[in-house]
Design an enzyme around this catalytic site. Structure first.
Site, PDB file in Angstrom:
ATOM      1  N   LYS A  64       0.808  -1.106  -0.069  1.00 54.55           N
ATOM      2  CA  LYS A  64      -0.051  -0.003  -0.005  1.00 54.55           C
ATOM      3  C   LYS A  64       0.815   1.178   0.008  1.00 54.55           C
ATOM      4  O   LYS A  64       1.885   1.386   0.918  1.00 54.55           O
ATOM      5  CB  LYS A  64      -0.687  -0.029   1.190  1.00 54.55           C
ATOM      6  CG  LYS A  64      -2.327  -0.834   1.081  1.00 54.55           C
ATOM      7  CD  LYS A  64      -2.792  -0.769   2.521  1.00 54.55           C
ATOM      8  CE  LYS A  64      -4.038  -1.830   2.621  1.00 54.55           C
ATOM      9  NZ  LYS A  64      -5.007  -1.471   1.531  1.00 54.55           N
ATOM     10  N   ARG A 117     -10.253 -11.583   1.647  1.00 54.20           N
ATOM     11  CA  ARG A 117     -11.306 -12.487   0.506  1.00 54.20           C
ATOM     12  C   ARG A 117     -10.602 -13.781   0.607  1.00 54.20           C
ATOM     13  O   ARG A 117     -11.467 -14.936   0.546  1.00 54.20           O
ATOM     14  CB  ARG A 117     -11.798 -11.937  -0.460  1.00 54.20           C
ATOM     15  CG  ARG A 117     -10.587 -11.670  -1.464  1.00 54.20           C
ATOM     16  CD  ARG A 117     -11.226 -10.682  -2.633  1.00 54.20           C
ATOM     17  NE  ARG A 117     -11.257  -9.321  -2.149  1.00 54.20           N
ATOM     18  CZ  ARG A 117     -11.837  -8.291  -3.076  1.00 54.20           C
ATOM     19  NH1 ARG A 117     -12.150  -8.690  -4.373  1.00 54.20           N
ATOM     20  NH2 ARG A 117     -11.800  -7.152  -2.894  1.00 54.20           N
TER      21      ARG A 117
HETATM   22  N1  BES Z   1      -8.048  -3.912   4.431  1.00 52.44           N
HETATM   23  C1  BES Z   1      -8.265  -3.421   3.112  1.00 52.44           C
HETATM   24  C2  BES Z   1      -9.576  -2.577   3.104  1.00 52.44           C
HETATM   25  C3  BES Z   1      -9.739  -1.481   3.648  1.00 52.44           C
HETATM   26  C4  BES Z   1      -9.599  -0.168   2.976  1.00 52.44           C
HETATM   27  C5  BES Z   1     -10.200  -1.177   4.825  1.00 52.44           C
HETATM   28  C6  BES Z   1      -9.213   1.062   3.763  1.00 52.44           C
HETATM   29  C7  BES Z   1     -10.254   0.205   5.539  1.00 52.44           C
HETATM   30  C8  BES Z   1     -10.070   1.304   5.087  1.00 52.44           C
HETATM   31  C9  BES Z   1      -8.254  -4.712   2.166  1.00 52.44           C
HETATM   32  O1  BES Z   1      -7.667  -5.606   2.256  1.00 52.44           O
HETATM   33  C10 BES Z   1      -7.903  -4.067   0.806  1.00 52.44           C
HETATM   34  O2  BES Z   1      -6.935  -3.812   0.796  1.00 52.44           O
HETATM   35  N2  BES Z   1      -8.719  -3.924  -0.272  1.00 52.44           N
HETATM   36  C11 BES Z   1      -8.354  -3.632  -1.318  1.00 52.44           C
HETATM   37  C12 BES Z   1      -9.174  -4.618  -2.408  1.00 52.44           C
HETATM   38  C13 BES Z   1      -8.678  -4.395  -3.870  1.00 52.44           C
HETATM   39  C14 BES Z   1      -7.025  -4.855  -3.853  1.00 52.44           C
HETATM   40  C15 BES Z   1      -9.510  -5.423  -4.763  1.00 52.44           C
HETATM   41  C16 BES Z   1      -8.876  -2.112  -1.774  1.00 52.44           C
HETATM   42  O3  BES Z   1     -10.130  -1.786  -1.248  1.00 52.44           O
HETATM   43  O4  BES Z   1      -8.338  -1.324  -2.284  1.00 52.44           O
HETATM   44 MN    MN Z   2      -5.660  -5.400   1.596  1.00 53.21          MN
END
Ligand code: BES
Ligand code: MN
Ligand code: ZN
Length: 504
Positions: free
Chosen positions: A281, A355
């Site tokens: 990230k 997921r």
């Molecule tokens: N933990 C994150 C989702 C999240 C984002 C929670 C911001 C709280 C605040 C999750 O694991 C994630 O990274 N999701 C990705 C999915 C994508 C790569 C398909 C996202 O939301 O960008």
């Molecule tokens: Mn994630």
């Protein structure tokens, strides 16, 4: 820390340091028992004038405190506004929660050791007096939460501890006991979620789950890396692989004494920290990822509530606990893994890890427990923040009755939910060239939250199932005064309501 209790004395008969008095726009009390005439007669003959002089008119969000002597005791009258109270019952219940929270904040800030609030009639909010007493008790806990584990000046300024009495001739102490149980559980989960990942590892949270299980005599199974591999939990193992902290897969079993009762499985995403993995990230998106275990914290504390409230159904709590890290052992984009049900997944993005761990969790729950209903709760997608913001947890299910139940329970508990659609059209978004499905979702489809739910649906065989996306509601929710900064305990009120009132 707050403890809430029932008092059957009239509001004004309680000798306490603080009187929390919700007033409507025309300075009418919300509860007849807490009418202003008493103060007017005894202490402030021109009370209404005083309030008006200070621009206190009972508007929503307003508060005003007056000090007075009652004999030798110094007391505070804490007026909090609730407005005209003409909206829908669930909106006005939320108004009341926030007004009482304002009162509790004043009590806490001034280190008052005790306070009283009069319980309005439950019928004003379309519910029983007991139900309202329970709601206010839960609120009192939420409003008095603070996270100060790492503040070293506690000697100088100890945390506040006090008692709130709820004055009512009709509510029962049993309802308030339930509220105390649920409210403490919420704050426990918030504490776990607020702890950073160097203090809250998979091993630590599994240890907390163990404590909950021991306390109630629940069977608990804690699988490590090796056992997960033996069970072919390819999704769990793929995310767990990158971390030096070994992942733990925790299963807690509550069995009711009621014969032939159905089983509900609660699955909570437990990513102790989500760096994104090899798809690291960016700085702007990585902080706050200690909260990515909020679903797991919710499920474990709900099991603790269940141990005390003993619903007449069986409940299994399942939490995959991992840390999503980049390393030489981490999964890569393009990797293909096989989940517990034999389905193959192309990892297109290591940041769509929730997921992957939940896929095996849903499989495990169905395989070993044959639940009638499965609910999963997860900080799954950033997209849900765009779709619904911070005030509504996303509900996705193809089961309309389940959706309606969760929406209604959200309104009642204040743990608000909103449904997003889940048509088969979205399945195209996770079609893979090389495996059965991929985990990222095609950008052409947008709707990342629904696509996440669609991915999970591949791992549900025959149970009724709903997915709760709490990525918007679990932490740092603005404008709701009783959750403040940090963890909110999202979903706990909802899940407790669900297991206690299983719609069948
Ligand atoms: N933990 C994150 C989702 C999240 C984002 C929670 C911001 C709280 C605040 C999750 O694991 C994630 O990274 N999701 C990705 C999915 C994508 C790569 C398909 C996202 O939301 O960008
Ligand atoms: Mn994630
Ligand atoms: Zn995540």
């Amino acid at each position: 820390m707050i403890s809430v209790q029932l008092t059957q004395q009239h509001f004004w008969q309680n000798s306490v340091e603080g009187y929390i008095i919700p007033l409507k726009s025309n300075l009418e009390p919300l509860s007849a028992d807490a009418a202003l005439t008493h103060i007017e007669e005894k202490h402030y003959p021109h009370l209404k004038e005083v309030l008006k002089k200070h621009q206190f008119e009972g508007d929503k969000g307003q508060s005003f405190t007056l000090s007075a002597k009652q004999g030798d005791a110094l007391v505070q009258y804490i007026f909090v506004g609730v407005g005209s109270m003409q909206g829908a019952w669930h909106q006005e219940l939320e108004t009341l929660r926030r007004a009482v929270a304002t009162g509790i904040h004043i009590v806490k800030k001034n280190y008052l050791k005790d306070a009283v609030v009069a319980l309005p009639a439950g019928s004003l909010f379309d519910m029983s007096d007991d139900e309202l007493a329970k709601q206010i008790t839960i609120l009192a806990h939420m409003a008095s939460y603070e996270f100060s584990s790492f503040k070293s000046d506690k000697k100088k300024k100890p945390s506040w501890a006090g008692t709130l009495s709820i004055a009512s001739k009709v509510a029962t102490s049993g309802a308030i006991d339930q509220g105390n149980i649920i409210g403490s559980a919420i704050n426990q989960a918030r504490h776990w979620a607020d702890l950073p990942a160097n203090h809250m590892t998979p091993t630590v949270l599994a240890g907390e789950a163990q404590k909950v299980a021991s306390k109630h005599g629940f069977k608990i199974t804690i699988l490590g890396r090796k056992e997960a591999l033996e069970l072919n939990m390819g999704g769990f193992c793929a995310v767990d692989a990158g971390s030096d902290q070994e992942g733990k897969f925790v299963v807690i079993e509550y069995k009711t004494t009621t014969p032939n009762a159905p089983t509900i499985a609660l699955c909570g995403k437990g990513v102790m920290f989500d760096t994104g993995g090899i798809n690291l990230k960016p700085t702007s998106g990585i902080s706050g990822m200690k909260f990515d275990m909020s679903g797991a914290a919710a499920v474990i504390t709900v099991m603790d509530v269940i141990g005390q409230l003993k619903p007449t159904i069986n409940v299994i709590g399942l939490t995959p606990l991992v840390e999503n890290m980049p390393s030489g052992k981490a999964s890569r984009p393009d990797d293909v893994i096989t989940c517990m049900n034999g389905k193959t997944v192309e990892i297109q993005n290591t940041d769509a890890e929730g997921r992957l761990i939940l896929s095996d969790t849903l499989c495990y729950a169905e395989k070993f427990f044959k639940p009638a209903v499965m609910l999963d709760i997860a900080t799954l997608t950033g997209a849900v923040q765009h779709a619904l913001g911070h005030f509504y947890t996303g509900v996705m299910t193809k089961d309309d009755a389940l959706a309606q139940a969760l929406l209604a329970m959200g309104r009642k508990t204040g743990d608000r939910t909103w449904q997003l659609p889940m048509d088969d059209d979205f399945k195209g978004a996770i079609r893979s060239e090389v495996a059965d499905i991929h985990n990222n979702g095609s950008s052409a489809y947008y709707a990342g939250t629904i696509v996440g739910a669609t991915f999970l649906s591949n791992f549900v065989e025959s149970a009724r199932w709903a997915h709760l996306d709490i990525a918007g509601t679990a932490h740092d929710v603005p404008a709701i005064n009783y959750v403040g900064k940090g963890s909110t305990g999202a979903g706990i009120r909802l899940l407790v309501e669900f297991v206690m009132n299983f719609p069948g």
